[in-house]
Design a protein around this motif. Sequence first.
Motif, PDB file in Angstrom:
ATOM      1  N   LEU A   1      24.345   2.800 -10.800  1.00 24.18           N
ATOM      2  CA  LEU A   1      25.568   3.303 -10.185  1.00 24.18           C
ATOM      3  C   LEU A   1      25.335   3.873  -8.788  1.00 24.18           C
ATOM      4  N   ASP A   2      24.225   4.574  -8.590  1.00 25.73           N
ATOM      5  CA  ASP A   2      23.948   5.219  -7.310  1.00 25.73           C
ATOM      6  C   ASP A   2      22.441   5.367  -7.153  1.00 25.73           C
ATOM      7  N   THR A   3      21.949   5.321  -5.923  1.00 26.96           N
ATOM      8  CA  THR A   3      20.511   5.500  -5.676  1.00 26.96           C
ATOM      9  C   THR A   3      20.297   6.586  -4.628  1.00 26.96           C
ATOM     10  N   LEU A   4      19.127   7.199  -4.687  1.00 24.86           N
ATOM     11  CA  LEU A   4      18.740   8.176  -3.676  1.00 24.86           C
ATOM     12  C   LEU A   4      17.223   8.207  -3.565  1.00 24.86           C
ATOM     13  N   GLU A   5      16.741   8.692  -2.420  1.00 22.34           N
ATOM     14  CA  GLU A   5      15.314   8.762  -2.143  1.00 22.34           C
ATOM     15  C   GLU A   5      14.832  10.192  -2.349  1.00 22.34           C
ATOM     16  N   ALA A   6      13.665  10.331  -2.973  1.00 23.44           N
ATOM     17  CA  ALA A   6      13.090  11.653  -3.204  1.00 23.44           C
ATOM     18  C   ALA A   6      11.594  11.614  -2.894  1.00 23.44           C
ATOM     19  N   GLY A   7      11.079  12.753  -2.476  1.00 21.71           N
ATOM     20  CA  GLY A   7       9.642  12.888  -2.314  1.00 21.71           C
ATOM     21  C   GLY A   7       9.026  13.161  -3.671  1.00 21.71           C
ATOM     22  N   ILE A   8       7.731  13.004  -3.789  1.00 23.35           N
ATOM     23  CA  ILE A   8       7.050  13.240  -5.056  1.00 23.35           C
ATOM     24  C   ILE A   8       5.768  14.026  -4.795  1.00 23.35           C
ATOM     25  N   VAL A   9       5.505  15.023  -5.629  1.00 22.01           N
ATOM     26  CA  VAL A   9       4.314  15.852  -5.488  1.00 22.01           C
ATOM     27  C   VAL A   9       3.175  15.177  -6.251  1.00 22.01           C
ATOM     28  N   LEU A  10       2.128  14.783  -5.520  1.00 21.40           N
ATOM     29  CA  LEU A  10       0.985  14.089  -6.116  1.00 21.40           C
ATOM     30  C   LEU A  10      -0.313  14.769  -5.742  1.00 21.40           C
ATOM     31  N   LYS A  11      -1.337  14.558  -6.558  1.00 16.74           N
ATOM     32  CA  LYS A  11      -2.690  15.005  -6.231  1.00 16.74           C
ATOM     33  C   LYS A  11      -3.373  13.900  -5.438  1.00 16.74           C
ATOM     34  N   GLY A  12      -4.480  14.222  -4.799  1.00 16.55           N
ATOM     35  CA  GLY A  12      -5.192  13.254  -3.962  1.00 16.55           C
ATOM     36  C   GLY A  12      -5.664  12.034  -4.714  1.00 16.55           C
ATOM     37  N   THR A  13      -6.180  12.233  -5.934  1.00 18.09           N
ATOM     38  CA  THR A  13      -6.664  11.083  -6.701  1.00 18.09           C
ATOM     39  C   THR A  13      -5.510  10.209  -7.173  1.00 18.09           C
ATOM     40  N   GLU A  14      -4.332  10.792  -7.359  1.00 17.23           N
ATOM     41  CA  GLU A  14      -3.165  10.002  -7.751  1.00 17.23           C
ATOM     42  C   GLU A  14      -2.738   9.087  -6.610  1.00 17.23           C
ATOM     43  N   VAL A  15      -2.761   9.603  -5.387  1.00 17.65           N
ATOM     44  CA  VAL A  15      -2.391   8.805  -4.222  1.00 17.65           C
ATOM     45  C   VAL A  15      -3.347   7.627  -4.081  1.00 17.65           C
TER      46      VAL A  15
ATOM     47  N   SER B  80      -5.074   6.132  -6.443  1.00 17.11           N
ATOM     48  CA  SER B  80      -4.817   5.165  -7.509  1.00 17.11           C
ATOM     49  C   SER B  80      -3.561   4.355  -7.229  1.00 17.11           C
ATOM     50  N   ILE B  81      -2.521   5.016  -6.716  1.00 13.54           N
ATOM     51  CA  ILE B  81      -1.280   4.306  -6.407  1.00 13.54           C
ATOM     52  C   ILE B  81      -1.516   3.288  -5.303  1.00 13.54           C
ATOM     53  N   ARG B  82      -2.274   3.666  -4.273  1.00 15.86           N
ATOM     54  CA  ARG B  82      -2.555   2.731  -3.180  1.00 15.86           C
ATOM     55  C   ARG B  82      -3.330   1.505  -3.676  1.00 15.86           C
ATOM     56  N   LEU B  83      -4.116   1.680  -4.737  1.00 15.32           N
ATOM     57  CA  LEU B  83      -4.850   0.555  -5.322  1.00 15.32           C
ATOM     58  C   LEU B  83      -3.993  -0.231  -6.316  1.00 15.32           C
ATOM     59  N   GLY B  84      -2.757   0.208  -6.543  1.00 16.60           N
ATOM     60  CA  GLY B  84      -1.843  -0.496  -7.431  1.00 16.60           C
ATOM     61  C   GLY B  84      -2.037  -0.201  -8.894  1.00 16.60           C
ATOM     62  N   LYS B  85      -2.664   0.916  -9.213  1.00 20.14           N
ATOM     63  CA  LYS B  85      -2.944   1.248 -10.605  1.00 20.14           C
ATOM     64  C   LYS B  85      -1.962   2.287 -11.131  1.00 20.14           C
ATOM     65  N   ALA B  86      -0.684   1.967 -11.020  1.00 15.71           N
ATOM     66  CA  ALA B  86       0.362   2.850 -11.510  1.00 15.71           C
ATOM     67  C   ALA B  86       1.496   1.998 -12.057  1.00 15.71           C
ATOM     68  N   GLY B  87       2.309   2.599 -12.916  1.00 10.35           N
ATOM     69  CA  GLY B  87       3.431   1.877 -13.493  1.00 10.35           C
ATOM     70  C   GLY B  87       4.631   2.784 -13.694  1.00 10.35           C
ATOM     71  N   LEU B  88       5.815   2.247 -13.427  1.00  7.33           N
ATOM     72  CA  LEU B  88       7.054   3.006 -13.586  1.00  7.33           C
ATOM     73  C   LEU B  88       7.785   2.655 -14.877  1.00  7.33           C
ATOM     74  N   ASN B  89       7.298   1.672 -15.629  1.00  3.24           N
ATOM     75  CA  ASN B  89       7.967   1.292 -16.867  1.00  3.24           C
ATOM     76  C   ASN B  89       7.988   2.472 -17.824  1.00  3.24           C
ATOM     77  N   GLU B  90       9.080   2.626 -18.542  1.00  6.76           N
ATOM     78  CA  GLU B  90       9.269   3.690 -19.525  1.00  6.76           C
ATOM     79  C   GLU B  90       9.356   5.087 -18.908  1.00  6.76           C
ATOM     80  N   SER B  91       9.420   5.204 -17.586  1.00  6.46           N
ATOM     81  CA  SER B  91       9.505   6.530 -16.976  1.00  6.46           C
ATOM     82  C   SER B  91      10.956   6.900 -16.692  1.00  6.46           C
ATOM     83  N   TYR B  92      11.210   8.181 -16.601  1.00  4.83           N
ATOM     84  CA  TYR B  92      12.547   8.704 -16.358  1.00  4.83           C
ATOM     85  C   TYR B  92      12.418  10.061 -15.678  1.00  4.83           C
ATOM     86  N   ALA B  93      13.517  10.526 -15.095  1.00  2.00           N
ATOM     87  CA  ALA B  93      13.518  11.839 -14.447  1.00  2.00           C
ATOM     88  C   ALA B  93      14.439  12.763 -15.233  1.00  2.00           C
ATOM     89  N   MET B  94      14.095  14.043 -15.246  1.00  2.00           N
ATOM     90  CA  MET B  94      14.950  15.020 -15.911  1.00  2.00           C
ATOM     91  C   MET B  94      15.031  16.295 -15.078  1.00  2.00           C
TER      92      MET B  94
END
Length: 150
Positions: free
Chosen positions: A22-36, A38-52
Amino acid sequence: MSKPTYVTSLLNRKARHEFHILDTLEAGIVLKGTEVKSIRLGKAGLNESYAMIHRGEVFLENMQITPYEHGTIENHEPKRSRKLLLHRKEILKLQQKVADSGLTLIPLKLYFNQKGIAKIELALAKGKKLHDKREAIKQRDTERELRRFI
């Protein structure tokens, strides 16, 4: 030794199949250095995730980020809660829509902007029924057939 290939964005492909966006918006995300890393290497997934929304803050739950291979004992947990950065007014609007209409906040895309900062595209969505999913599949198949003939 070869250079690692970096990923600029990760998509949640199942989201558009499972939900009406229905609607989209952009948000920043708080990450640790090792998470960044891993994400840059493509080792992350958004499946089954949600925000609350909890106590006036938005958190991303159930997002999988594989621990960084060269990390130390300070490495991160793969499925921890991650805080999303939004303005207070945006959070209040989202909270009202989610409470009144029974909508869900789901991540569509995780990407790095021009400054190299991780951003997440959130969607305000309503779940599809089984017959809606079948209808979408039929429509996609007919469009594919028409493109073949042309």
